[in-house]
Scaffold this active site. Structure first.
Site, PDB file in Angstrom:
ATOM      1  CD  GLU A  68      -1.915  -2.281   1.452  1.00 28.82           C
ATOM      2  OE1 GLU A  68      -0.059  -2.676   2.201  1.00 28.82           O
ATOM      3  OE2 GLU A  68      -2.433  -3.560   1.744  1.00 28.82           O
ATOM      4  CG  PHE A 130      -9.422  -9.683  11.942  1.00 29.67           C
ATOM      5  CD1 PHE A 130      -8.953  -9.935  11.606  1.00 29.67           C
ATOM      6  CD2 PHE A 130      -9.775  -9.874  10.034  1.00 29.67           C
ATOM      7  CE1 PHE A 130      -7.402 -10.651  11.259  1.00 29.67           C
ATOM      8  CE2 PHE A 130      -9.033  -9.825   9.000  1.00 29.67           C
ATOM      9  CZ  PHE A 130      -7.741 -10.448  10.016  1.00 29.67           C
ATOM     10  CD  GLN A 131      -6.867  -6.990   7.897  1.00 28.13           C
ATOM     11  OE1 GLN A 131      -7.555  -7.374   7.250  1.00 28.13           O
ATOM     12  NE2 GLN A 131      -5.786  -7.980   7.506  1.00 28.13           N
ATOM     13  CE  LYS A 180     -17.047  -6.767   4.413  1.00 22.00           C
ATOM     14  NZ  LYS A 180     -16.396  -7.522   4.455  1.00 22.00           N
ATOM     15  CG  MET A 495      22.375  12.278   2.307  1.00 24.32           C
ATOM     16  SD  MET A 495      23.309  13.559   1.933  1.00 24.32           S
ATOM     17  CE  MET A 495      22.786  14.339   0.791  1.00 24.32           C
TER      18      MET A 495
END
Ligand SMILES: Cc1cc2nc3c(=O)[nH]c(=O)nc-3n(C[C@H](O)[C@H](O)[C@H](O)COP(=O)(O)OP(=O)(O)OC[C@H]3O[C@@H](n4cnc5c(N)ncnc54)[C@H](O)[C@@H]3O)c2cc1C
Ligand SMILES: Cc1ncc(C[n+]2csc(CCOP(=O)(O)OP(=O)(O)O)c2C)c(N)n1
Length: 599
Positions: A68, A130-131, A180, A495
Site C-alpha cells: 500500500e 480484526f484489522q 464496511k 548520504m
C-alpha cells in the site's frame, strides 16, 4: 485544520427520484463523476465491497500494487506529474497503516491525494476487531482532513468534499475512511450540486495594498532575489513567474521542490538554494536586501540557522496558507493568496511603480555573476576507478531531455539529480523533499507514467531506497507501465555515509549495503529486475553509460532497470553543514568561498 463532518452535503430522504446504490457503488460512481481515471490500491476484507463494483467500471482503471505504500507514492507521483488529484485505496488495519508514510509524505510536500480506506463494521469499532485501526486518529496530524463515514448516504458528499479539500488552497492529502456496513448498505445516490464547507475558505485573492507595498520594495531594492518554492509548481504559475522575473530583472532561485518552475537555462536563474544549493543561490539569499518568497516556506534546509539567515533582507512572503507566513522568518510584507494571481498583480503593480524604469541592480548582478564564474557546479573524478555518479546522472538528463519526468529517491543521488539534470518545465522533477522518504522513487515514477504515458519517466534511485519499494516493478511489468529505473549503486547508504565521513571521522557504522562492490553483491539487481519481468542492464564503465541509457530510451514494452555501479566516495557539494549560517557554505572539501563570515 478541523472541519465539521456534519457540513458534508447530505442526500434527501428516501422517496426521492435518486437512484439507489450501495455505498460501495456510490464510491465508484463518485470517483467516476469526479473524472478520476486511475486509482492505485490493494484489496482486503474491509474494502472488499468497493472492489466488486470497481470491476465493472469502464471509466476507472485500478492498478493493483504490491504494497500500500506503493499505492500512496504512486498517487503522489500521479499528482506531481499531472497536477490532478491522485487516489489510493486500502483495506483497514495494516492496509491503512501501510499508507501512512505516503500520506505523511504528501502532507509535507503539499501533494493533492485522496486515500480511501475500508473500516471495520461500525458496530465493531472500538472493540479491537480484526484489522481495526483508528486510521482517522492516526492520520489526523498528517492530513488536511480525515473523514470517517458510517452511512452510505454520506459517501458521495464525503468523496466530493475530499477532492475539493485536497486540490484547493494549500494542496494536501485527505483520508476517507468508510465502514464496511456503510459500503454494504443502500441509499439514494445524490451528487452534491455545490461543495459548501463551513470553516474552509482558502484566500486566493491577495490584498491590493500588500501588493503595492511589495512592488515598492522591488523598485527600491538593490539586492533583490525571487525565492521560488513548490507553491509555484502547485499553482501552475511558471509562466507568471517568468513574466515577473523578466519585468524586474531580479535573480531567481528555485528550492528543491521548485526545480523546473523557472527554466534552468534562463540567464536570471542561479539554481537551488540551501544545504546543497549552488554558491550563487545560497549567497544571493544570504546577502540580499529583499527576498520575495513565492510559495516557499523557509525550510531549515534552505535557511541554515534561521536566526542568522539573510540578516539584511526585508521579506515579502507570498503563500496561500496563512500559517506559513512569519512562521520561521517575520515577513515585512505578508501576502496571503494564490501565487499565480499574486504574480500577475505584482507584475502590474511593479510596472506602475517603476514607471518604465528597471531597478538599478547592475552591481548586484556583477557580484552574482562573479560567484557563478568562480563556483560553478562540478565534481571531481573518484580515485577508486569506479564511475562518478554525477556523470551517470548528467548523461541521463542530457540524453532524455527536458520533456522527461525524473522521480528521485532520497539521498546523495537525489541531490545530484537536482543539481545535474537541467529542468526547463514544472512537473518534470518529482521527489520527497519535506519528509525525505526513502522508497518514494519507483512507485512515484509508476504513478507519473500512468498520468503521463507519453513521457519518458525515470526513477533515479539509490541502492538503499530501491530496496524499500522495488516490488512495484512487478506492478509496472504486469500493467504495462514501462518506467526506467537508474540505480545509482554506491553499495551504501551514501548520504548517511557522507555525514559519517564529514562528522564522524569516517567511522562507517552500518552504512555498507554490499549491493555493488567487492565479492558480495546482495541482491544482484540485474537478476532481481529480470525476475520482475524487466529488461536489466549493469554498467560499470563510463564508456558504456550512453549505450545503456539509449537502450532504456528505446525499450517501451517493459520496464528497464540499469544497475550503475558507482563510487561510494563521491560527495554532494556544495554543502552548508546543518545548523550553521549559510555563510559557511563549503564549495568542495576544504574549499569555502572567501567572504566575511559571521559567527
Ligand atoms: C536529503 C535532502 C536534502 C535537502 N536539501 C535541500 C536543499 O539543499 N535545498 C532545498 O531547497 N531543499 C532541500 N531539501 C528539501 C527541504 O527539506 C524542503 O522540502 C524544501 O526546501 C521545501 O521547499 P519549499 O520551500 O519550496 O516548500 P514546499 O514544501 O514545496 O511548500 C510549498 C509552499 O507553497 C505554498 N503553496 C502551495 N500552493 C500554493 C499556491 N497556489 N499559492 C501560494 N502558495 C502555495 C504552501 O502553502 C507551502 O508553504 C532537502 C531534502 C532532503 C530529503
Ligand atoms: C525511510 C527512511 N529511512 C531512513 C532515512 C535516512 N536516510 C536518508 S538518506 C539515506 C541513505 C539513502 O541511501 P541510498 O538510497 O543508497 O542513496 P544514496 O544516498 O547512496 O544516494 C538514509 C538512510 C530516510 N530518509 N528515510
Amino acid at each position: 485544520m478541523s472541519l465539521d463532518t456534519a457540513a458534508v452535503p447530505r442526500p434527501p430522504a428516501r422517496g426521492s427520484s435518486a437512484p439507489v446504490l450501495t455505498g460501495a457503488q456510490a464510491v465508484v460512481r463518485s470517483l467516476e463523476l469526479l473524472g478520476v481515471t486511475d486509482v492505485f490500491g490493494l484489496p482486503g476484507g474491509a474494502i472488499l465491497p468497493v472492489y466488486d463494483p470497481l470491476m465493472d467500471s469502464t471509466a476507472l482503471r485500478h492498478i493493483l500494487v504490491r504494497h500500500e505504500q506503493g499505492a500512496g507514492h504512486a498517487a503522489e507521483g500521479y499528482a506531481a506529474a499531472s497536477g490532478k488529484v491522485g487516489v489510493a485505496i486500502a483495506t483497514s488495519g495494516p492496509g491503512a497503516t501501510n499508507l501512512v508514510t505516503a500520506i505523511a509524505d504528501a502532507y509535507m510536500d503539499s501533494m493533492p491525494i485522496v486515500a480511501i480506506t475500508g473500516q471495520v463494521f461500525s458496530t465493531l469499532m472500538g472493540t479491537d476487531a480484526f484489522q481495526e485501526a483508528d486510521i482517522v486518529g492516526i492520520t489526523m496530524p498528517i492530513t488536511k482532513h480525515s473523514f470517517l463515514v458510517k452511512e452510505a448516504s454520506e459517501i458521495p458528499g464525503a468523496i466530493a468534499a475530499a477532492f475539493e479539500i485536497a486540490s484547493t488552497g494549500r494542496p494536501g492529502p485527505v483520508l476517507v475512511d468508510i465502514t464496511k456496513d456503510a459500503q454494504q448498505a443502500e441509499a439514494p445516490f445524490v451528487w452534491p450540486p455545490k461543495i459548501e464547507l463551513p470553516g474552509y475558505r482558502p484566500v486566493t485573492k491577495a490584498h491590493g495594498k500588500q501588493i503595492q507595498a511589495a512592488a515598492q520594495l522591488l523598485v527600491t531594492a538593490r539586492k533583490p532575489v525571487l525565492y521560488v518554492g513548490g507553491g509555484v509548481v502547485r499553482a501552475g504559475a511558471a509562466a507568471e513567474l517568468r513574466t515577473l522575473a523578466e519585468t524586474t530583472g531580479a535573480p531567481v532561485v528555485t528550492t528543491l521542490m521548485a526545480r523546473g518552475a523557472f527554466p534552468d537555462s534562463h540567464p536570471q536563474h542561479l539554481g537551488m538554494p540551501g544545504m546543497h544549493g549552488t554558491v550563487p543561490a545560497v549567497l544571493a539569499l544570504q546577502e540580499s536586501d529583499l527576498i520575495v518568497a513565492l510559495g516557499a516556506r523557509f525550510d531549515d534546509r534552505v535557511t541554515g540557522k534561521a536566526a542568522l539567515f539573510a540578516p539584511n533582507a526585508q521579506v515579502v512572503h507570498v503563500d496561500i496558507d496563512p500559517a506559513e507566513i512569519s512562521k520561521i522568518r517575520t515577513a515585512d510584507v505578508p501576502i496571503v493568496g494564490d501565487v499565480r494571481d499574486v504574480l500577475v498583480d505584482l507584475d502590474a503593480a511593479f510596472r506602475g511603480a517603476a514607471e518604465g524604469q528597471k531597478p538599478d541592480i547592475a552591481e548586484w548582478w556583477s557580484y552574482l555573476d562573479g560567484l557563478r564564474d568562480e563556483f560553478p557546479l562540478g565534481y571531481t573524478q573518484p580515485s577508486d576507478g569506479l564511475m562518478s555518479p554525477q556523470y551517470v546522472i548528467s548523461r541521463i538528463g542530457a540524453l532524455t531531455g527536458p520533456e522527461g519526468v525524473y522521480a528521485a529517491g532520497v539521498g546523495q543521488h537525489q541531490m545530484w539529480a537536482a543539481q545535474f539534470i537541467t529542468y526547463e518545465r514544472p512537473n518534470a522533477w518529482l521527489n520527497s523533499g519535506g519528509a525525505g522518504t526513502m522508497g518514494y522513487s519507483v512507485p512515484a515514477a509508476m504513478g507519473a507514467k500512468v498520468a503521463e504515458p507519453d513521457r519518458v519517466v525515470w526513477a533515479i534511485d539509490g541502492d538503499g531506497c530501491f530496496q524499500m519499494t522495488n516490488q512495484e516493478l512487478a506492478t509496472c511489468a504486469i500493467n504495462n507501465i514501462p518506467i526506467k529505473v537508474a540505480i545509482i549503486n554506491n553499495s551504501s547508504l551514501g548520504m548517511v555515509r557522507q555525514w559519517q565521513t564529514l562528522f564522524y571521522d569516517g567511522r562507517y557504522s552500518n552504512t555498507n549495503l554490499n549491493t555493488g562492490h567487492g565479492s558480495i553483491r546482495i541482491p544482484d539487481f540485474v537478476k532481481l529486475a529480470e525476475a520482475y519481468g524487466c529488461l536489466a542492464i549493469r554498467v560499470e564503465k563510463e564508456e558504456d553509460v550512453d549505450a545503456a541509457i539509449q537502450t532504456a530510451l528505446e525499450t517501451n514494452d517493459r520496464p528497464v532497470v540499469i544497475d550503475f555501479v558507482v563510487s561510494a566516495d563521491a560527495m554532494v557539494w556544495p554543502m552548508v553543514p546543518q545548523g550553521v549560517s549559510n555563510s559557511y557554505i563549503q564549495y568542495a572539501r576544504d574549499h569555502a568561498p572567501s567572504f566575511d563570515q559571521e559567527d
